[in-house]
Design a protein around this motif. Structure first.
Motif, PDB file in Angstrom:
ATOM      1  N   THR A 101     -10.366 -20.179  11.081  1.00  0.00           N
ATOM      2  CA  THR A 101      -8.947 -19.915  10.882  1.00  0.00           C
ATOM      3  C   THR A 101      -8.172 -20.542  12.036  1.00  0.00           C
ATOM      4  OG1 THR A 101      -9.162 -17.801  12.029  1.00  0.00           O
ATOM      5  CG2 THR A 101      -9.277 -17.751   9.622  1.00  0.00           C
ATOM      6  N   TRP A 103      -5.978 -20.834  15.284  1.00  0.00           N
ATOM      7  CA  TRP A 103      -5.676 -20.056  16.481  1.00  0.00           C
ATOM      8  C   TRP A 103      -4.624 -20.834  17.260  1.00  0.00           C
ATOM      9  CZ3 TRP A 103      -8.086 -15.365  17.774  1.00  0.00           C
ATOM     10  CH2 TRP A 103      -9.124 -14.995  16.902  1.00  0.00           C
ATOM     11  N   GLU A 162      -2.666 -25.600  18.388  1.00  0.00           N
ATOM     12  CA  GLU A 162      -3.280 -24.963  17.227  1.00  0.00           C
ATOM     13  C   GLU A 162      -4.623 -25.630  17.000  1.00  0.00           C
ATOM     14  OE1 GLU A 162      -2.955 -25.456  12.587  1.00  0.00           O
ATOM     15  OE2 GLU A 162      -1.217 -24.305  13.280  1.00  0.00           O
ATOM     16  N   TYR A 164      -8.738 -24.843  15.017  1.00  0.00           N
ATOM     17  CA  TYR A 164      -9.466 -24.011  14.059  1.00  0.00           C
ATOM     18  C   TYR A 164     -10.780 -23.545  14.682  1.00  0.00           C
ATOM     19  CZ  TYR A 164      -6.397 -24.598  10.072  1.00  0.00           C
ATOM     20  OH  TYR A 164      -5.332 -24.516   9.228  1.00  0.00           O
ATOM     21  N   ARG A 166     -13.867 -19.949  14.427  1.00  0.00           N
ATOM     22  CA  ARG A 166     -14.306 -18.759  13.692  1.00  0.00           C
ATOM     23  C   ARG A 166     -14.129 -17.466  14.477  1.00  0.00           C
ATOM     24  NH1 ARG A 166     -19.742 -21.946  12.304  1.00  0.00           N
ATOM     25  NH2 ARG A 166     -19.195 -22.622  14.405  1.00  0.00           N
ATOM     26  N   SER A 167     -13.754 -17.580  15.756  1.00  0.00           N
ATOM     27  CA  SER A 167     -13.529 -16.388  16.579  1.00  0.00           C
ATOM     28  C   SER A 167     -12.715 -16.806  17.801  1.00  0.00           C
ATOM     29  CB  SER A 167     -14.863 -15.784  17.047  1.00  0.00           C
ATOM     30  OG  SER A 167     -15.512 -16.691  17.928  1.00  0.00           O
ATOM     31  N   ALA A 168     -12.191 -15.798  18.506  1.00  0.00           N
ATOM     32  CA  ALA A 168     -11.439 -16.082  19.731  1.00  0.00           C
ATOM     33  C   ALA A 168     -12.354 -16.721  20.774  1.00  0.00           C
ATOM     34  CB  ALA A 168     -10.826 -14.792  20.273  1.00  0.00           C
ATOM     35  N   ALA A 171     -12.795 -20.358  19.876  1.00  0.00           N
ATOM     36  CA  ALA A 171     -11.564 -21.090  20.156  1.00  0.00           C
ATOM     37  C   ALA A 171     -11.452 -21.378  21.651  1.00  0.00           C
ATOM     38  CB  ALA A 171     -10.352 -20.301  19.670  1.00  0.00           C
ATOM     39  N   GLU A 190      -4.643 -15.351  16.610  1.00  0.00           N
ATOM     40  CA  GLU A 190      -5.088 -15.848  15.313  1.00  0.00           C
ATOM     41  C   GLU A 190      -3.903 -15.889  14.354  1.00  0.00           C
ATOM     42  OE1 GLU A 190      -8.670 -15.068  12.061  1.00  0.00           O
ATOM     43  OE2 GLU A 190      -8.130 -13.505  13.499  1.00  0.00           O
ATOM     44  N   GLU A 191      -3.831 -16.967  13.578  1.00  0.00           N
ATOM     45  CA  GLU A 191      -2.759 -17.143  12.597  1.00  0.00           C
ATOM     46  C   GLU A 191      -3.353 -17.065  11.190  1.00  0.00           C
ATOM     47  OE1 GLU A 191       0.637 -17.899  13.443  1.00  0.00           O
ATOM     48  OE2 GLU A 191      -0.081 -17.209  15.392  1.00  0.00           O
ATOM     49  N   ARG A 193      -4.357 -18.526   7.587  1.00  0.00           N
ATOM     50  CA  ARG A 193      -4.743 -19.835   7.070  1.00  0.00           C
ATOM     51  C   ARG A 193      -3.719 -20.305   6.047  1.00  0.00           C
ATOM     52  NH1 ARG A 193      -8.491 -23.596   5.879  1.00  0.00           N
ATOM     53  NH2 ARG A 193     -10.073 -22.977   7.338  1.00  0.00           N
TER      54      ARG A 193
END
Length: 203
Positions: A101, A103, A162, A164, A166-168, A171, A190-191, A193
């Motif tokens: 997603t 970030w 920004e 992409y 799968r987790s902080a 990122a 997280e933003e 999708r």
């Protein structure tokens, strides 16, 4: 960034797992190939021989949302004497982008001043983003340079990024690996999708 080949490529599942836009999941893609080459000419026949020097860059783009696709690369093969090209997933990037997603990070990167080609004018933002994150800053991340400060022989670049993941944690790791100087992350959120072009899931 390696391309997956043979059985390694088969292990990622069906083509629909990765052969799609990572932002809107559309499968409506095109490749723009930019080629520059120096060919030696045979003085007897006038034929152009094999390239002395050549540079080829392929950019994959989604025709629905118009975003570049940094998780895909064009590979060339010789099959029965003819050159065949096909898209391949970039091994250490595709799954993070397609299943992750967005970030958004507020951060600074401190770089040597001589790493910045220009810090004023219309090309300043791209130059500062490249100095901060290299190819990630201009090809994969969506970067907005808020401002920059000169400190002796250093430049501190303040950005919104920004990316992409799968987790902080992932990122943060991607930002740390991409940064070309000391990195400070002041916020990471997280933003949502973007909506899928076809309304389907990538799985």
């Amino acid at each position: 960034m390696g391309l997956m080949e043979g059985s390694a490529r088969e292990s990622v599942g069906t083509l629909s797992s990765w052969l799609r836009c990572y932002r809107c999941w559309s499968r409506n893609l095109e490749v723009q190939v930019h080629y520059e080459g120096i060919l030696k000419i045979d003085p007897e026949t006038g034929e152009a021989e094999d390239p002395v020097e050549e540079v080829q860059e392929a950019v994959v783009q989604c025709l629905d949302c118009m975003h570049d696709q940094p998780h895909l690369s064009l590979a060339f093969y010789e099959i029965d004497g003819r050159r065949v090209s096909r898209l391949e997933p970039v091994e250490d990037r595709w799954e993070r982008l397609v299943t992750g997603t967005p970030w958004v990070a507020s951060c600074t990167v401190t770089v040597d001043a001589d790493e910045v080609e220009t810090c004023s004018g219309p090309e300043a933002a791209e130059s500062l983003a490249y100095a901060a994150f290299g190819d990630y800053g201009t090809r994969e991340f969506f970067t907005h340079v808020r401002f920059h400060k000169h400190e002796d022989d250093k430049i501190v670049v303040h950005l919104l990024v920004e990316l992409y993941a799968r987790s902080a944690e992932e990122a943060t790791q991607v930002l740390e690996q991409a940064a070309r100087g000391p990195l400070a992350i002041t916020s990471l959120a997280e933003e949502s999708r973007p909506p899928a072009a076809s309304g389907e899931s990538p799985h």
